[in-house]
Design a protein around this motif. Structure first.
Motif, PDB file in Angstrom:
ATOM      1  N   GLU A 112       0.829  -1.218   0.000  1.00  0.00           N
ATOM      2  CA  GLU A 112       0.000   0.000   0.000  1.00  0.00           C
ATOM      3  C   GLU A 112       0.861   1.266   0.000  1.00  0.00           C
ATOM      4  O   GLU A 112       0.555   2.236  -0.692  1.00  0.00           O
ATOM      5  CB  GLU A 112      -0.939  -0.012   1.216  1.00  0.00           C
ATOM      6  N   SER A 114       3.946   1.526  -1.173  1.00  0.00           N
ATOM      7  CA  SER A 114       4.587   1.611  -2.491  1.00  0.00           C
ATOM      8  C   SER A 114       3.614   2.160  -3.521  1.00  0.00           C
ATOM      9  O   SER A 114       3.995   2.952  -4.395  1.00  0.00           O
ATOM     10  CB  SER A 114       5.087   0.229  -2.932  1.00  0.00           C
ATOM     11  N   LYS A 115       2.357   1.748  -3.413  1.00  0.00           N
ATOM     12  CA  LYS A 115       1.349   2.222  -4.358  1.00  0.00           C
ATOM     13  C   LYS A 115       1.109   3.721  -4.185  1.00  0.00           C
ATOM     14  O   LYS A 115       1.011   4.465  -5.171  1.00  0.00           O
ATOM     15  CB  LYS A 115       0.039   1.441  -4.142  1.00  0.00           C
ATOM     16  N   ALA A 116       1.045   4.170  -2.931  1.00  0.00           N
ATOM     17  CA  ALA A 116       0.845   5.605  -2.671  1.00  0.00           C
ATOM     18  C   ALA A 116       2.005   6.412  -3.252  1.00  0.00           C
ATOM     19  O   ALA A 116       1.809   7.486  -3.830  1.00  0.00           O
ATOM     20  CB  ALA A 116       0.718   5.858  -1.167  1.00  0.00           C
ATOM     21  N   ALA A 118       4.091   5.437  -5.732  1.00  0.00           N
ATOM     22  CA  ALA A 118       4.192   5.287  -7.191  1.00  0.00           C
ATOM     23  C   ALA A 118       3.110   6.080  -7.916  1.00  0.00           C
ATOM     24  O   ALA A 118       3.323   6.557  -9.031  1.00  0.00           O
ATOM     25  CB  ALA A 118       4.106   3.818  -7.569  1.00  0.00           C
ATOM     26  N   THR A 119       1.945   6.220  -7.299  1.00  0.00           N
ATOM     27  CA  THR A 119       0.815   6.835  -8.000  1.00  0.00           C
ATOM     28  C   THR A 119       0.679   8.324  -7.706  1.00  0.00           C
ATOM     29  O   THR A 119      -0.201   8.981  -8.262  1.00  0.00           O
ATOM     30  CB  THR A 119      -0.512   6.136  -7.647  1.00  0.00           C
ATOM     31  N   ARG A 120       1.524   8.889  -6.836  1.00  0.00           N
ATOM     32  CA  ARG A 120       1.530  10.341  -6.631  1.00  0.00           C
ATOM     33  C   ARG A 120       1.992  10.989  -7.933  1.00  0.00           C
ATOM     34  O   ARG A 120       3.137  10.846  -8.323  1.00  0.00           O
ATOM     35  CB  ARG A 120       2.439  10.689  -5.440  1.00  0.00           C
ATOM     36  N   PHE A 121       1.100  11.651  -8.647  1.00  0.00           N
ATOM     37  CA  PHE A 121       1.429  12.220  -9.948  1.00  0.00           C
ATOM     38  C   PHE A 121       2.300  13.459  -9.769  1.00  0.00           C
ATOM     39  O   PHE A 121       1.988  14.337  -8.973  1.00  0.00           O
ATOM     40  CB  PHE A 121       0.150  12.582 -10.715  1.00  0.00           C
ATOM     41  N   SER A 139      -0.581  10.234   0.409  1.00  0.00           N
ATOM     42  CA  SER A 139       0.467  11.006  -0.246  1.00  0.00           C
ATOM     43  C   SER A 139       0.008  12.446  -0.385  1.00  0.00           C
ATOM     44  O   SER A 139      -1.190  12.736  -0.316  1.00  0.00           O
ATOM     45  CB  SER A 139       0.810  10.417  -1.621  1.00  0.00           C
ATOM     46  N   PRO A 177       9.468   3.236  -9.408  1.00  0.00           N
ATOM     47  CA  PRO A 177       9.184   2.022  -8.616  1.00  0.00           C
ATOM     48  C   PRO A 177      10.452   1.326  -8.101  1.00  0.00           C
ATOM     49  O   PRO A 177      10.442   0.750  -7.007  1.00  0.00           O
ATOM     50  CB  PRO A 177       8.415   1.122  -9.596  1.00  0.00           C
TER      51      PRO A 177
END
Ligand code: MN
Length: 200
Positions: A112, A114-116, A118-121, A139, A177
């Motif tokens: 979770e 890592s996803k936060a 990685a997906t922070r634009f 994030s 990533p």
């Protein structure tokens, strides 16, 4: 009063191979130094100069210079401390139990978080926070911090990951990533635990 750029608690090359020395040197001596100087300029000769950094983030983030440079100052101070050349592995004790309870397992937490990250634009930070006595992952954009009201990520931060390109581009280029995966090898769980106990 003015704020001081803290020394790193380890050498610039101490986190290699996970984070390279050149990135650490520029990140600390240029980027963090600039946030520190710009924060000091923003508070100079005003009532803000007597406030703690936490108070500035909580109370004065509507001021863009305080938001960006106060956030940049605090976030990087925390970032250096939650990493260590002796880091990595998994936490123990109460923090481990809280992670299991919030995310199912350490692997659930890792996925979770890592996803936060990685997906922070664009530019920003991933956080592990204490919120209403429980752990929460989120994030923020730019140099926003969970202590600032209205960031959609309110809480008391205990772990921070910088996902601005300046934090990884020299070594990892566009492979954010890979950088996120490497961060788990240097997390200073002792320091995160200390912050957890202080926040709970
Ligand atoms: Mn940074």
């Amino acid at each position: 009063m003015s704020f001081t750029l803290p020394d790193l608690p380890y050498d610039y090359n101490a986190l290699e191979p996970h984070i390279d020395a050149r990135t650490m040197e520029i990140h600390h001596s240029k980027h963090h130094a600039a946030y520190t100087n710009n924060l000091n300029n923003a508070i100079a000769d005003s009532a803000l100069a007597s406030k703690s950094i936490e108070s500035l983030l909580r109370e004065d983030a509507s001021n863009t210079a305080i938001r960006n440079n106060g956030g940049g100052y605090y976030n990087h101070c925390m970032f250096w401390e939650v990493m260590s050349p002796n880091g990595g592995g998994t936490p123990s004790g109460d923090l481990a139990s809280a992670i299991d309870s919030a995310f199912g397992s350490f692997d659930g937490f890792k996925t979770e978080f890592s996803k936060a990250a990685a997906t922070r634009f664009g530019s920003g930070w991933a956080w592990l926070c204490v919120k209403n006595g429980k752990l929460d992952i989120c994030s923020t954009a730019n140099q926003d911090n969970p202590m600032m009201p209205g960031v959609g990520c309110e809480g008391h931060p205990i772990l921070a990951l910088d996902v601005w390109e300046h934090a990884y581009y020299l070594h990892y280029q566009n492979r954010r990533p890979d950088y996120i995966g490497a961060f788990f090898n240097v997390i200073n769980w002792e320091e995160v635990t200390r912050r957890y106990k202080a926040a709970i």
